[in-house]
Design a protein around this motif. Sequence first.
Motif, PDB file in Angstrom:
ATOM      1  N   LYS A  85       0.838  -1.206   0.000  1.00 19.01           N
ATOM      2  CA  LYS A  85       0.000   0.000   0.000  1.00 19.01           C
ATOM      3  C   LYS A  85       0.868   1.250   0.000  1.00 19.01           C
ATOM      4  CE  LYS A  85      -3.903  -2.255   2.108  1.00 19.01           C
ATOM      5  NZ  LYS A  85      -4.878  -2.280   3.175  1.00 19.01           N
ATOM      6  N   GLY A  86       2.087   1.109  -0.467  1.00 18.94           N
ATOM      7  CA  GLY A  86       2.964   2.267  -0.579  1.00 18.94           C
ATOM      8  C   GLY A  86       4.319   2.024   0.038  1.00 18.94           C
ATOM      9  N   GLY A  87       5.315   1.766  -0.791  1.00 18.91           N
ATOM     10  CA  GLY A  87       6.672   1.567  -0.310  1.00 18.91           C
ATOM     11  C   GLY A  87       6.947   0.127   0.042  1.00 18.91           C
ATOM     12  N   GLY A  88       8.191  -0.243  -0.046  1.00 15.55           N
ATOM     13  CA  GLY A  88       8.599  -1.579   0.361  1.00 15.55           C
ATOM     14  C   GLY A  88       8.873  -2.511  -0.793  1.00 15.55           C
ATOM     15  N   ASP A  89       9.689  -3.512  -0.509  1.00 11.99           N
ATOM     16  CA  ASP A  89      10.035  -4.541  -1.476  1.00 11.99           C
ATOM     17  C   ASP A  89       8.958  -5.620  -1.488  1.00 11.99           C
ATOM     18  OD1 ASP A  89      12.499  -3.422  -2.214  1.00 11.99           O
ATOM     19  OD2 ASP A  89      13.506  -4.357  -0.501  1.00 11.99           O
ATOM     20  N   PRO A  90       8.961  -6.452  -2.517  1.00  9.91           N
ATOM     21  CA  PRO A  90       8.049  -7.596  -2.514  1.00  9.91           C
ATOM     22  C   PRO A  90       8.294  -8.458  -1.277  1.00  9.91           C
ATOM     23  CG  PRO A  90       8.988  -7.310  -4.690  1.00  9.91           C
ATOM     24  CD  PRO A  90       9.727  -6.378  -3.768  1.00  9.91           C
ATOM     25  N   ILE A  91       7.224  -8.987  -0.724  1.00  7.17           N
ATOM     26  CA  ILE A  91       7.324  -9.806   0.474  1.00  7.17           C
ATOM     27  C   ILE A  91       7.514 -11.264   0.067  1.00  7.17           C
ATOM     28  CG2 ILE A  91       4.807 -10.042   0.642  1.00  7.17           C
ATOM     29  CD1 ILE A  91       5.158 -10.032   3.684  1.00  7.17           C
ATOM     30  N   THR A  92       8.359 -11.974   0.787  1.00  6.89           N
ATOM     31  CA  THR A  92       8.576 -13.391   0.546  1.00  6.89           C
ATOM     32  C   THR A  92       8.141 -14.182   1.776  1.00  6.89           C
ATOM     33  OG1 THR A  92      10.834 -13.392   1.428  1.00  6.89           O
ATOM     34  CG2 THR A  92      10.584 -12.899  -0.922  1.00  6.89           C
ATOM     35  N   PRO A  93       7.811 -15.446   1.595  1.00  8.65           N
ATOM     36  CA  PRO A  93       7.470 -16.262   2.757  1.00  8.65           C
ATOM     37  C   PRO A  93       8.670 -16.390   3.699  1.00  8.65           C
ATOM     38  CG  PRO A  93       6.805 -17.349   0.722  1.00  8.65           C
ATOM     39  CD  PRO A  93       7.657 -16.179   0.337  1.00  8.65           C
ATOM     40  N   CYS A  94       8.399 -16.421   4.995  1.00  9.81           N
ATOM     41  CA  CYS A  94       9.470 -16.644   5.965  1.00  9.81           C
ATOM     42  C   CYS A  94       9.951 -18.086   5.841  1.00  9.81           C
ATOM     43  CB  CYS A  94       8.976 -16.348   7.388  1.00  9.81           C
ATOM     44  SG  CYS A  94       7.820 -17.574   8.050  1.00  9.81           S
ATOM     45  N   GLY A  95      11.014 -18.423   6.521  1.00  5.25           N
ATOM     46  CA  GLY A  95      11.575 -19.773   6.449  1.00  5.25           C
ATOM     47  C   GLY A  95      10.591 -20.850   6.865  1.00  5.25           C
ATOM     48  N   ARG A  96       9.877 -20.622   7.938  1.00  2.49           N
ATOM     49  CA  ARG A  96       8.893 -21.604   8.410  1.00  2.49           C
ATOM     50  C   ARG A  96       7.825 -21.834   7.350  1.00  2.49           C
ATOM     51  NH1 ARG A  96       3.887 -21.025  11.635  1.00  2.49           N
ATOM     52  NH2 ARG A  96       3.523 -23.002  12.669  1.00  2.49           N
ATOM     53  N   CYS A  97       7.354 -20.762   6.755  1.00  2.11           N
ATOM     54  CA  CYS A  97       6.307 -20.893   5.734  1.00  2.11           C
ATOM     55  C   CYS A  97       6.827 -21.580   4.482  1.00  2.11           C
ATOM     56  CB  CYS A  97       5.709 -19.533   5.408  1.00  2.11           C
ATOM     57  SG  CYS A  97       4.676 -18.930   6.758  1.00  2.11           S
ATOM     58  N   ARG A  98       8.074 -21.346   4.148  1.00  2.00           N
ATOM     59  CA  ARG A  98       8.660 -22.046   3.004  1.00  2.00           C
ATOM     60  C   ARG A  98       8.623 -23.550   3.257  1.00  2.00           C
ATOM     61  NH1 ARG A  98      13.700 -18.032   1.270  1.00  2.00           N
ATOM     62  NH2 ARG A  98      12.444 -16.145   1.482  1.00  2.00           N
ATOM     63  N   GLN A  99       8.944 -23.952   4.480  1.00  2.24           N
ATOM     64  CA  GLN A  99       8.919 -25.362   4.840  1.00  2.24           C
ATOM     65  C   GLN A  99       7.494 -25.917   4.796  1.00  2.24           C
ATOM     66  OE1 GLN A  99      11.526 -27.503   5.445  1.00  2.24           O
ATOM     67  NE2 GLN A  99       9.977 -29.104   5.563  1.00  2.24           N
ATOM     68  N   VAL A 100       6.537 -25.176   5.326  1.00  2.00           N
ATOM     69  CA  VAL A 100       5.140 -25.617   5.329  1.00  2.00           C
ATOM     70  C   VAL A 100       4.617 -25.735   3.892  1.00  2.00           C
ATOM     71  CG1 VAL A 100       2.793 -24.928   5.996  1.00  2.00           C
ATOM     72  CG2 VAL A 100       4.656 -24.753   7.645  1.00  2.00           C
ATOM     73  N   LEU A 101       4.930 -24.770   3.057  1.00  2.00           N
ATOM     74  CA  LEU A 101       4.527 -24.837   1.646  1.00  2.00           C
ATOM     75  C   LEU A 101       5.184 -26.031   0.952  1.00  2.00           C
ATOM     76  CD1 LEU A 101       4.700 -21.040   0.781  1.00  2.00           C
ATOM     77  CD2 LEU A 101       2.614 -22.455   0.750  1.00  2.00           C
ATOM     78  N   HIS A 102       6.449 -26.270   1.270  1.00  2.00           N
ATOM     79  CA  HIS A 102       7.161 -27.398   0.662  1.00  2.00           C
ATOM     80  C   HIS A 102       6.487 -28.722   1.006  1.00  2.00           C
ATOM     81  CE1 HIS A 102      10.228 -30.112  -0.714  1.00  2.00           C
ATOM     82  NE2 HIS A 102      10.271 -30.641   0.491  1.00  2.00           N
ATOM     83  N   GLU A 103       6.065 -28.872   2.235  1.00  2.00           N
ATOM     84  CA  GLU A 103       5.401 -30.117   2.648  1.00  2.00           C
ATOM     85  C   GLU A 103       4.163 -30.367   1.791  1.00  2.00           C
ATOM     86  OE1 GLU A 103       4.715 -33.442   5.453  1.00  2.00           O
ATOM     87  OE2 GLU A 103       6.453 -32.137   5.245  1.00  2.00           O
ATOM     88  N   LEU A 104       3.329 -29.347   1.626  1.00  2.00           N
ATOM     89  CA  LEU A 104       2.120 -29.494   0.814  1.00  2.00           C
ATOM     90  C   LEU A 104       2.479 -29.763  -0.646  1.00  2.00           C
ATOM     91  CD1 LEU A 104      -0.949 -29.425   0.513  1.00  2.00           C
ATOM     92  CD2 LEU A 104      -0.788 -26.938   0.313  1.00  2.00           C
ATOM     93  N   SER A 138       9.916 -37.171   1.702  1.00  2.00           N
ATOM     94  CA  SER A 138      10.843 -38.149   1.139  1.00  2.00           C
ATOM     95  C   SER A 138      12.125 -38.268   1.976  1.00  2.00           C
ATOM     96  CB  SER A 138      11.187 -37.805  -0.311  1.00  2.00           C
ATOM     97  OG  SER A 138      11.894 -36.590  -0.376  1.00  2.00           O
ATOM     98  N   SER A 139      12.415 -37.263   2.796  1.00  2.00           N
ATOM     99  CA  SER A 139      13.601 -37.307   3.652  1.00  2.00           C
ATOM    100  C   SER A 139      13.460 -38.339   4.760  1.00  2.00           C
ATOM    101  CB  SER A 139      13.851 -35.928   4.275  1.00  2.00           C
ATOM    102  OG  SER A 139      13.988 -34.939   3.300  1.00  2.00           O
ATOM    103  N   LEU A 140      12.230 -38.741   5.051  1.00  2.00           N
ATOM    104  CA  LEU A 140      11.986 -39.670   6.145  1.00  2.00           C
ATOM    105  C   LEU A 140      11.983 -41.126   5.712  1.00  2.00           C
ATOM    106  CD1 LEU A 140       9.130 -37.679   7.915  1.00  2.00           C
ATOM    107  CD2 LEU A 140      11.545 -37.790   8.533  1.00  2.00           C
TER     108      LEU A 140
END
Length: 141
Positions: A85-104, A138-140
């Motif tokens: 809504k004015g200013g700032g870089d694109p937002i990226t998922p945090c590390g935890r969310c990257r992991q949660v998204l990866h699982e799905l 698959s890591s398990l």
Amino acid sequence: MDNSDDQDLIAAARDAAEHSYSPYSGFAVGAALRFADGSVVTGTNIENASYGMALCAETVAVAKAMADGVRGGLVSVAVTGPGNKGGGDPITPCGRCRQVLHELAALGRTDPDVLCVGPEEVRRVKLSALLPAAFGPSSLL
């Protein structure tokens, strides 16, 4: 996915951010997940006075999808934040969310596009680029 699909997904994430419960940080985040069947699931961040108990928008969206029985087919994700809504870089998922998204995503063997949305720029990044050498189901084995 064409540009109109991207814009619809970004709009869904922005709408989700409007429902943010972020009284402590004021950092409203929205996420939208698109699946191969065209369905979209959204989530927003939910803060808690016990800061460690907060839930990120992406995690809420994944939890909603899985609670509804969605176990694969994740093709794209849009994430928006207050900087949109004015200013700032694109937002990226945090590390935890990257992991949660990866699982799905791993459950459906997909590598979704992540649309990191800023006020004037949308960065398209593969989830595997955001979380290289990810730990997953698959890591398990």
